[in-house]
Design a protein around this motif. Sequence first.
Motif, PDB file in Angstrom:
ATOM      1  N   SER A 308       0.832  -1.209   0.000  1.00 59.32           N
ATOM      2  CA  SER A 308       0.000   0.000   0.000  1.00 59.32           C
ATOM      3  C   SER A 308       0.863   1.254   0.000  1.00 59.32           C
ATOM      4  O   SER A 308       0.546   2.237  -0.687  1.00 59.32           O
ATOM      5  N   SER A 309       1.979   1.212   0.721  1.00 61.65           N
ATOM      6  CA  SER A 309       2.839   2.392   0.788  1.00 61.65           C
ATOM      7  C   SER A 309       3.561   2.651  -0.524  1.00 61.65           C
ATOM      8  O   SER A 309       4.005   3.774  -0.779  1.00 61.65           O
ATOM      9  N   TYR A 310       3.680   1.625  -1.362  1.00 63.72           N
ATOM     10  CA  TYR A 310       4.351   1.786  -2.657  1.00 63.72           C
ATOM     11  C   TYR A 310       3.375   1.926  -3.825  1.00 63.72           C
ATOM     12  O   TYR A 310       3.802   2.019  -4.977  1.00 63.72           O
ATOM     13  N   SER A 311       2.094   1.938  -3.548  1.00 67.80           N
ATOM     14  CA  SER A 311       1.117   1.992  -4.638  1.00 67.80           C
ATOM     15  C   SER A 311       1.256   3.261  -5.463  1.00 67.80           C
ATOM     16  O   SER A 311       1.160   3.234  -6.703  1.00 67.80           O
ATOM     17  N   GLY A 312       1.484   4.388  -4.797  1.00 72.31           N
ATOM     18  CA  GLY A 312       1.656   5.642  -5.530  1.00 72.31           C
ATOM     19  C   GLY A 312       2.895   5.616  -6.409  1.00 72.31           C
ATOM     20  O   GLY A 312       2.882   6.114  -7.552  1.00 72.31           O
ATOM     21  N   TYR A 313       3.987   5.036  -5.892  1.00 72.68           N
ATOM     22  CA  TYR A 313       5.223   4.919  -6.669  1.00 72.68           C
ATOM     23  C   TYR A 313       4.978   4.095  -7.929  1.00 72.68           C
ATOM     24  O   TYR A 313       5.412   4.463  -9.035  1.00 72.68           O
ATOM     25  N   ASN A 314       4.270   2.972  -7.777  1.00 70.02           N
ATOM     26  CA  ASN A 314       3.995   2.118  -8.931  1.00 70.02           C
ATOM     27  C   ASN A 314       3.141   2.843  -9.975  1.00 70.02           C
ATOM     28  O   ASN A 314       3.363   2.690 -11.189  1.00 70.02           O
ATOM     29  N   LEU A 315       2.175   3.642  -9.517  1.00 71.50           N
ATOM     30  CA  LEU A 315       1.339   4.404 -10.454  1.00 71.50           C
ATOM     31  C   LEU A 315       2.173   5.411 -11.233  1.00 71.50           C
ATOM     32  O   LEU A 315       1.990   5.595 -12.451  1.00 71.50           O
ATOM     33  N   ILE A 316       3.086   6.073 -10.533  1.00 72.03           N
ATOM     34  CA  ILE A 316       3.954   7.056 -11.203  1.00 72.03           C
ATOM     35  C   ILE A 316       4.818   6.364 -12.251  1.00 72.03           C
ATOM     36  O   ILE A 316       5.016   6.881 -13.362  1.00 72.03           O
ATOM     37  N   LEU A 317       5.325   5.178 -11.938  1.00 68.45           N
ATOM     38  CA  LEU A 317       6.132   4.429 -12.909  1.00 68.45           C
ATOM     39  C   LEU A 317       5.331   4.143 -14.169  1.00 68.45           C
ATOM     40  O   LEU A 317       5.836   4.295 -15.295  1.00 68.45           O
ATOM     41  N   GLY A 318       4.090   3.733 -13.983  1.00 69.84           N
ATOM     42  CA  GLY A 318       3.249   3.459 -15.151  1.00 69.84           C
ATOM     43  C   GLY A 318       3.048   4.703 -16.005  1.00 69.84           C
ATOM     44  O   GLY A 318       3.102   4.642 -17.244  1.00 69.84           O
TER      45      GLY A 318
END
Length: 525
Positions: A308-318
């Motif tokens: 959950s804490s990395y969900s925003g990071y993963n979205l930015i990568l996409g």
Amino acid sequence: MKKLSYIAIAALGLIACEPEFDNTISDNQATFTAGDADFSKFVSIGNSLTSGFADGALYIHGQENSFPNILAGQFSLVGGGDFTQPLMNDNIGGLLIGGSPVLADPNNPATNQFPPRLVLNGQSSPVWVNGASTTETTTVLSGPFNNMGVPGAKSFHLVAPTDPNNPASGYGNPGGLVAGTANPYYVRFASSPSATVFGDALAQNPTFFSLWIGNNDILSFATSGGVGVDQNAAGNMNAATYGSNDISHSNVVAGSIQNMINGLTAAGTNDVKGVVCNIPSVTDIPYFTTVPYNAIPMDQATADATNSSYSGYNLILGGLAQATVISSQEAAARMVSFSAGQNPALIVDETLTDIKPQLEANGVPEPLAELLKKLRPATPEDLLVLPSRTVLGTLADDNNPASVIGVGVPLEDKYVLIPSEQNAIATAQNQYNASISAIAAANNNVVLVDMASHLNTLNTSGISYNGGTLFSTYATGGAFSLDGVHPTAQGYAVIANKIIDVVNAEFNANIPMVNPGEYTSIFFE
């Protein structure tokens, strides 16, 4: 989460210091012969592997079980003479300069640059042996010494002359200790402040020699996690400009070895014979094979919270992939996803695109963007160095429970060898070995000892002698000491046996091998 351990302490109980094997040496010494070689003056030239370095230090027991000293004992059965070594003062290990330990950080004794040797005391990780070092670097010993192994030496160090414009630049000059131009181990036994290692070896007029050098020309790059310059790629053959962790240019290594072989076997030196060893794969030693890439254990609840804490990071990568700021392949490689069980550690990969500006533009605070800018999960192709076991799972900030290294904070570059760094190491090793093979083949008095293939056997089937088998497994395999780089006494016995085997075959000798079972393995406190 606590720091991770990869030593099965219960299994270590199966490793006695001096296990029993059947004796391999015949009592009938009348059949032993030197063949075409003369071992009356044996000199061995090299680095820490030649000196008997083990368990992260040089100490008397290790020196007494160095492979050259083992060889000298066997050579004595066929006319070999005395073999002298620049022995340390104790079995503690470590060095003093001006009566004090050399600290990288004067306020932190744990940064001792020349610490005592490592032992096991029942804890999860090795510890320094109890006791204070007593070997003073500036107390120069009276030589000459047959064992010319200098820990830390690279190929060009053995032949590097003193700079006439800087008298303190000599490799054995005490005046260069503070500046770092001198090697403290060589300072202890150099014949003069301006002497060279090779010059001191040659001055003894050896009748037989061993030369094993070149490991450190790539090892320091590897053990630092690739924090250095590949001088092969840079095309730089000026060794005077190299940093301590650089990969030496292959021509520099070949030239140094060629010069030494030429000098040792020059006309008029009584038909001197010798062996030259090639370079094993440094990334196959326990220092790089002990800590797994998936060293992070998690239960499902912890994995869900971390994801959950990395969900925003993963979205930015996409989004960055869609905007072609990074490729879709890079975005996929950087995506973070944990699950129940063993998980890859998060690492810094300097070859990745620096996305810090884009992260900040998407509202990521600067300190967090700095951590994420070149982050990705480790893969099976990455090698985590042995010291990473002491930091993985610990907190980067004791006041921040989210700063778990390998999870909330990526493992630093110095703890990881990524594939491109491994390729640079392998390329250099192959080039070094090609040169060593060619040099040996061109000289009838010199034979090649293929240590690369011999020590690789430790990683596959192991090496067996009279009912015992040695492997390269850290701590439990018997062949490598607790620093994960240097052999145990048993490992050095295996090396000596390989050299004896080659000497017997190539010089028509009949020299008995030693029994590795009669030598020590790892030590408990």
